[in-house]
Design a protein around this motif. Sequence first.
Motif, PDB file in Angstrom:
ATOM      1  N   ASN A 114       0.676  -1.269   0.025  1.00  0.00           N
ATOM      2  CA  ASN A 114       0.020  -0.074  -0.132  1.00  0.00           C
ATOM      3  C   ASN A 114       0.883   1.273   0.122  1.00  0.00           C
ATOM      4  OD1 ASN A 114      -2.206  -1.504   0.005  1.00  0.00           O
ATOM      5  ND2 ASN A 114      -2.480  -1.492   2.045  1.00  0.00           N
ATOM      6  N   ILE A 115       1.992   1.172   0.653  1.00  0.00           N
ATOM      7  CA  ILE A 115       2.824   2.323   0.984  1.00  0.00           C
ATOM      8  C   ILE A 115       3.599   2.686  -0.308  1.00  0.00           C
ATOM      9  CG2 ILE A 115       5.176   3.089   1.286  1.00  0.00           C
ATOM     10  CD1 ILE A 115       3.281   3.551   3.695  1.00  0.00           C
ATOM     11  N   ALA A 116       3.804   1.490  -1.151  1.00  0.00           N
ATOM     12  CA  ALA A 116       4.354   1.691  -2.814  1.00  0.00           C
ATOM     13  C   ALA A 116       3.201   2.260  -3.748  1.00  0.00           C
ATOM     14  CB  ALA A 116       4.956   0.462  -3.136  1.00  0.00           C
ATOM     15  N   VAL A 117       2.235   1.992  -3.606  1.00  0.00           N
ATOM     16  CA  VAL A 117       1.172   2.505  -4.383  1.00  0.00           C
ATOM     17  C   VAL A 117       1.109   3.810  -4.098  1.00  0.00           C
ATOM     18  CG1 VAL A 117      -1.247   2.470  -4.780  1.00  0.00           C
ATOM     19  CG2 VAL A 117      -0.137   0.179  -4.462  1.00  0.00           C
ATOM     20  N   ASP A 118       0.746   4.375  -2.742  1.00  0.00           N
ATOM     21  CA  ASP A 118       0.763   5.581  -2.554  1.00  0.00           C
ATOM     22  C   ASP A 118       1.574   6.547  -2.944  1.00  0.00           C
ATOM     23  OD1 ASP A 118      -1.053   7.594  -0.960  1.00  0.00           O
ATOM     24  OD2 ASP A 118       0.919   7.689   0.410  1.00  0.00           O
ATOM     25  N   VAL A 119       2.962   6.041  -2.688  1.00  0.00           N
ATOM     26  CA  VAL A 119       4.026   7.112  -2.721  1.00  0.00           C
ATOM     27  C   VAL A 119       4.451   7.211  -4.405  1.00  0.00           C
ATOM     28  CG1 VAL A 119       6.520   7.317  -2.591  1.00  0.00           C
ATOM     29  CG2 VAL A 119       5.203   6.543  -0.642  1.00  0.00           C
ATOM     30  N   LEU A 120       4.030   6.179  -5.156  1.00  0.00           N
ATOM     31  CA  LEU A 120       4.482   5.979  -6.529  1.00  0.00           C
ATOM     32  C   LEU A 120       3.413   6.774  -7.271  1.00  0.00           C
ATOM     33  CD1 LEU A 120       5.978   2.621  -6.973  1.00  0.00           C
ATOM     34  CD2 LEU A 120       7.131   4.828  -7.068  1.00  0.00           C
ATOM     35  N   GLN A 121       2.022   6.495  -6.801  1.00  0.00           N
ATOM     36  CA  GLN A 121       0.952   7.380  -7.409  1.00  0.00           C
ATOM     37  C   GLN A 121       1.125   8.856  -7.426  1.00  0.00           C
ATOM     38  OE1 GLN A 121      -2.680   5.632  -6.128  1.00  0.00           O
ATOM     39  NE2 GLN A 121      -2.757   4.354  -7.787  1.00  0.00           N
ATOM     40  N   LYS A 122       1.275   9.239  -6.263  1.00  0.00           N
ATOM     41  CA  LYS A 122       1.521  10.727  -5.967  1.00  0.00           C
ATOM     42  C   LYS A 122       2.999  11.239  -6.867  1.00  0.00           C
ATOM     43  CE  LYS A 122       0.113  10.536  -1.376  1.00  0.00           C
ATOM     44  NZ  LYS A 122       0.521  10.895   0.327  1.00  0.00           N
TER      45      LYS A 122
END
Length: 230
Positions: free
Chosen positions: A24-32
């Motif tokens: 979930n962290i990877a999704v959040d950071v990379l989407q930003k």
Amino acid sequence: MSGKKVLIVYAHQEPKSMSGSLKNIAVDVLQKQGCNIVISDLYAMNFKATATRNDITGELCNPQHFNYGVEAMEAYKKGCLCEDILGEQKKVQDADLVIFQFPLYWFSFPAIMKGWIDRVFVQGFAFDFPDFYDKGFLKDKLALLSFTTGGTEDMYSKDGVSGDIRFLLWPMQHGIMHFCGFKVLAPQVSYAPEYGTAEKKRGMLESWAQRLENIWNEKPIECTPPWYFD
């Protein structure tokens, strides 16, 4: 890095696990950052781990003596692999970075993720001979292993009971990822989260998030014997 494409191959059955949180962290950071994220949630997909003759939808080259590697290679060339394999290969083809997120099982990938590798990285798609290692067909892509362990960091040290973690990473990073041509980024290892304090777990997530902020500036590791074994 707006427009970059990231595939996360994820293998954990519990969304609230540390693996789930790291994903979930990877999704959040990379989407930003403006990256396009695709997730292959292998358990949710009920992905078939076994490489069998059912993976080939056309006629077999040699039905009297089945050889999976040969048959899968020929089927790939003819477009006769089953749909779930073709779908995952398309995700890999589109990706600039592939993150493998998983818990370490017996010094390796969980069976469902190893099965994904067995079925997706077939000869002709990921490599051929002599087109492997630096000439592998996925040479323009990055790969990163992010995983949790049951043992502590001390256990995976040079003098620890489990040995230097680089040794167990050799077959995964060099024998699979580098063999297929990937440029391999340093692993993200989250040691023994089940036995850590809430503060320690928070630190693992924060460390991963901070790293992902600059992931596109990282240089690949050396996937050569001296780096591992000197």
